[in-house]
Design an enzyme around this catalytic site. Sequence first.
Site, mmCIF file in Angstrom:
data_model
loop_
_atom_site.group_PDB
_atom_site.id
_atom_site.type_symbol
_atom_site.label_atom_id
_atom_site.label_comp_id
_atom_site.label_asym_id
_atom_site.label_seq_id
_atom_site.Cartn_x
_atom_site.Cartn_y
_atom_site.Cartn_z
ATOM 1 N N HIS A 143 0.760 0.250 10.639
ATOM 2 C CA HIS A 143 1.087 -0.849 10.100
ATOM 3 C C HIS A 143 2.491 -0.925 9.317
ATOM 4 O O HIS A 143 2.806 0.071 8.807
ATOM 5 C CB HIS A 143 -0.051 -1.457 9.485
ATOM 6 C CG HIS A 143 -0.120 -0.950 8.039
ATOM 7 N ND1 HIS A 143 -0.967 0.050 7.956
ATOM 8 C CD2 HIS A 143 0.238 -1.199 6.804
ATOM 9 C CE1 HIS A 143 -0.768 0.534 6.524
ATOM 10 N NE2 HIS A 143 -0.185 -0.397 5.904
ATOM 11 N N HIS A 144 3.140 -1.912 9.612
ATOM 12 C CA HIS A 144 4.425 -2.226 9.038
ATOM 13 C C HIS A 144 5.459 -1.480 9.876
ATOM 14 O O HIS A 144 6.586 -1.192 9.179
ATOM 15 C CB HIS A 144 4.638 -1.810 7.428
ATOM 16 C CG HIS A 144 3.708 -2.527 6.696
ATOM 17 N ND1 HIS A 144 3.155 -3.790 7.081
ATOM 18 C CD2 HIS A 144 3.140 -2.447 5.252
ATOM 19 C CE1 HIS A 144 2.335 -4.231 6.046
ATOM 20 N NE2 HIS A 144 2.309 -3.533 4.969
ATOM 21 N N GLU A 176 9.474 -10.917 -2.226
ATOM 22 C CA GLU A 176 10.628 -9.663 -2.220
ATOM 23 C C GLU A 176 11.737 -10.244 -2.208
ATOM 24 O O GLU A 176 12.708 -9.579 -3.202
ATOM 25 C CB GLU A 176 10.323 -8.682 -1.060
ATOM 26 C CG GLU A 176 9.376 -7.708 -1.180
ATOM 27 C CD GLU A 176 8.121 -8.601 -0.249
ATOM 28 O OE1 GLU A 176 7.056 -7.737 -0.408
ATOM 29 O OE2 GLU A 176 8.195 -9.562 0.014
ATOM 30 N N GLU A 212 26.765 -28.518 1.485
ATOM 31 C CA GLU A 212 26.973 -28.584 3.186
ATOM 32 C C GLU A 212 27.236 -30.228 3.593
ATOM 33 O O GLU A 212 28.028 -30.218 4.599
ATOM 34 C CB GLU A 212 25.392 -28.363 3.682
ATOM 35 C CG GLU A 212 24.672 -27.270 3.011
ATOM 36 C CD GLU A 212 25.362 -25.755 3.355
ATOM 37 O OE1 GLU A 212 26.412 -25.928 4.149
ATOM 38 O OE2 GLU A 212 25.031 -24.862 3.239
ATOM 39 N N ASP A 249 1.054 -1.267 -0.181
ATOM 40 C CA ASP A 249 0.081 0.125 0.021
ATOM 41 C C ASP A 249 0.608 1.225 -0.016
ATOM 42 O O ASP A 249 0.413 2.373 -0.397
ATOM 43 C CB ASP A 249 -1.133 -0.110 1.196
ATOM 44 C CG ASP A 249 -0.203 -0.109 2.830
ATOM 45 O OD1 ASP A 249 0.809 -0.631 2.691
ATOM 46 O OD2 ASP A 249 -1.111 0.221 3.491
ATOM 47 N N GLY A 253 26.769 -16.059 -1.648
ATOM 48 C CA GLY A 253 26.630 -17.699 -1.530
ATOM 49 C C GLY A 253 25.244 -17.914 -0.862
ATOM 50 O O GLY A 253 25.370 -18.731 -0.177
ATOM 51 N N ASP A 281 18.733 -29.566 -6.255
ATOM 52 C CA ASP A 281 17.385 -29.637 -5.945
ATOM 53 C C ASP A 281 17.130 -28.969 -4.672
ATOM 54 O O ASP A 281 15.970 -28.388 -4.240
ATOM 55 C CB ASP A 281 16.851 -31.245 -5.772
ATOM 56 C CG ASP A 281 17.878 -32.050 -5.048
ATOM 57 O OD1 ASP A 281 18.939 -31.491 -4.734
ATOM 58 O OD2 ASP A 281 17.615 -33.222 -5.197
ATOM 59 N N ASN A 312 20.183 -34.638 -6.528
ATOM 60 C CA ASN A 312 21.005 -35.428 -5.791
ATOM 61 C C ASN A 312 20.568 -35.465 -4.331
ATOM 62 O O ASN A 312 21.616 -35.599 -3.609
ATOM 63 C CB ASN A 312 22.458 -35.022 -6.219
ATOM 64 C CG ASN A 312 22.665 -33.484 -5.734
ATOM 65 O OD1 ASN A 312 21.743 -32.848 -5.425
ATOM 66 N ND2 ASN A 312 23.823 -33.144 -5.967
ATOM 67 N N GLY A 355 19.524 -33.415 -1.697
ATOM 68 C CA GLY A 355 19.763 -32.448 -0.692
ATOM 69 C C GLY A 355 20.788 -31.230 -0.866
ATOM 70 O O GLY A 355 21.358 -31.154 -2.138
#
Length: 574
Positions: free
Chosen positions: A124-125, A61, A485, A39, A421, A452, A479, A481
């Site tokens: 608001h916000h 966003e 990591e 708004d 990253g 994925d 693959n 996951g």
Amino acid sequence: MSSSDIRTGSLEKPVDVAEYLFTRLHQIGVRSVHGVPGDYNLVSLDYIPECGLDWVGSVNELNAAYAADGYARVKGIAALITTFGVGELSALNGVAGAYAEHVPVVHIVGCPSTISQRSGMLLHHTLGNGDFNVFSNMSKEISCALARLNDPNEIAAQIDHTLRECWIRSRPVYFMLPTDMVQKKVEGARLATPIDLEEPKNEAEREDYVVDVVLKYLHEAKDPVILVDACAIRHRALEEVHALIEKTKMPVFVTPMGKGAVNEEHETYGGVYAGASSDPDVIKRVEGSDLILSIGALKSDFNTSGFSYRTSQLRTIDFHSYMTVVRYSQYPDVTMRGVLKKVVERVDTSKLNVQPIAHKQVIETPSEASGVITQAWFWPRISKFLQNSDVIITETGTSNFGIWETRFPPNATALSQVLWGSIGWSVGAAQGAALAVKDMKAKRRTILFVGDGSFQLTAQELSTMIRLGLKPIIFLICNEGFTIERFIHGMDATYNDIAEWKFKELVTVFGGTDERTAKHEVKTVDELNTLLADKEFIAAQKLQFVMLHMPKDDAPRGLVMTAEASAKTNSKTE
């Protein structure tokens, strides 16, 4: 007559603030504006089509910020519009990535009126504390310029200055646009004079001195090489880089973040240098050189395989957008474009001792007798699929490291987010990149490689691509996951697993039809080879979505070595 009427009457050609801002965006190259309506920005959005711009409208966003990042890397600059507080904070991660990686994004935030702000209204916000600058103060740290557009007497000058800073410094800027300023009048006659986007010239005497010092060491060197990194791309120094390569014929290498900066089919191109995980011949040539001309370096951990460079500053000349460093001598504000131009003009090629490339980094597709699509087989194989001028986006993870083993065709543009990253960045960036190609009316394919796990973070942006009629080729590496990591820590940990989605069906769920999209699933080498040879697939006349299955515990060599170094860094103690 009010004071505002007097000011308006004194204007030669009064225009509304929003019209002025969006016209300036159009003048500096923006054609599509990303964002999400709220708004506090709705009235300003009405001006977008009137100024020759298209409204994109992303699903959230964060994705819009990622898309603006990708758009800017291809088109040169981008614009993003969010609403106060809730909207801008959602975009902040994406804007921070653009700041870290030197990408010019204009972030416009629609905010409460100046009257509401002065009154400290409980709107608001807000945080409910009457502080309307708290969010802009957060953005201040990830913007090279910030403008609160509160005074019509200053707004036009603020806009011009801030947009110039965005372009020159190649980093995000922030506009705070109150609702009661959107339709205030400013001097539209200024629009007849384009914003000066020329980079400030170096002070001539200092620049000449630095050039003389550079040439002294260059003419004395026995085996000089060039190493091109990300900021050579971001700060628009590639013309000077190419001129240097052509005139001197020095061997040239790129970093992972510098992929796409030079023609990889050129006779002087030697390969990707990323420290210890580089091809052995590349390591020998770069680290054995007695003078490295390093252009636009960003020596982050992932860009250097865990800070594994074995080069000496005594044998290095660094060219940056903000200074030049010759060995250990720093020359602040003597920037690379001016210095490189004069080096090219004045270098005496008869005094150069250039050793030609004896062993290029060889990109060969190994055989894969098992039929399983492995990382080691896939990335060299993709070299043969790529075409002149392709735009290639790789996600943080296996793709960012695997692409080292791919030979790019001429005029390819590479997008990656090695420094920041942020997982999922590439999906939004691919949307922005494909839209930039469309806005430029260019005949270029946009190709995305994403895992994925990463895809699940920002999958909704696939719907924006379909809605806009964009035609990227998306290779979704399935693959199971978060592979990067797993190799850093927790190979079998459940926190590196993901839910099993029916990924292909998302194309249909998000509005894809057989006329505008195509879905594929490949599990073997033969199936992939067949797809990569298919003329319709190659032509990319519709969005192509490919589920590409690879082993869970497989990763590119560069990723494995960098992950080991990252794990060691993470575990260091005093």
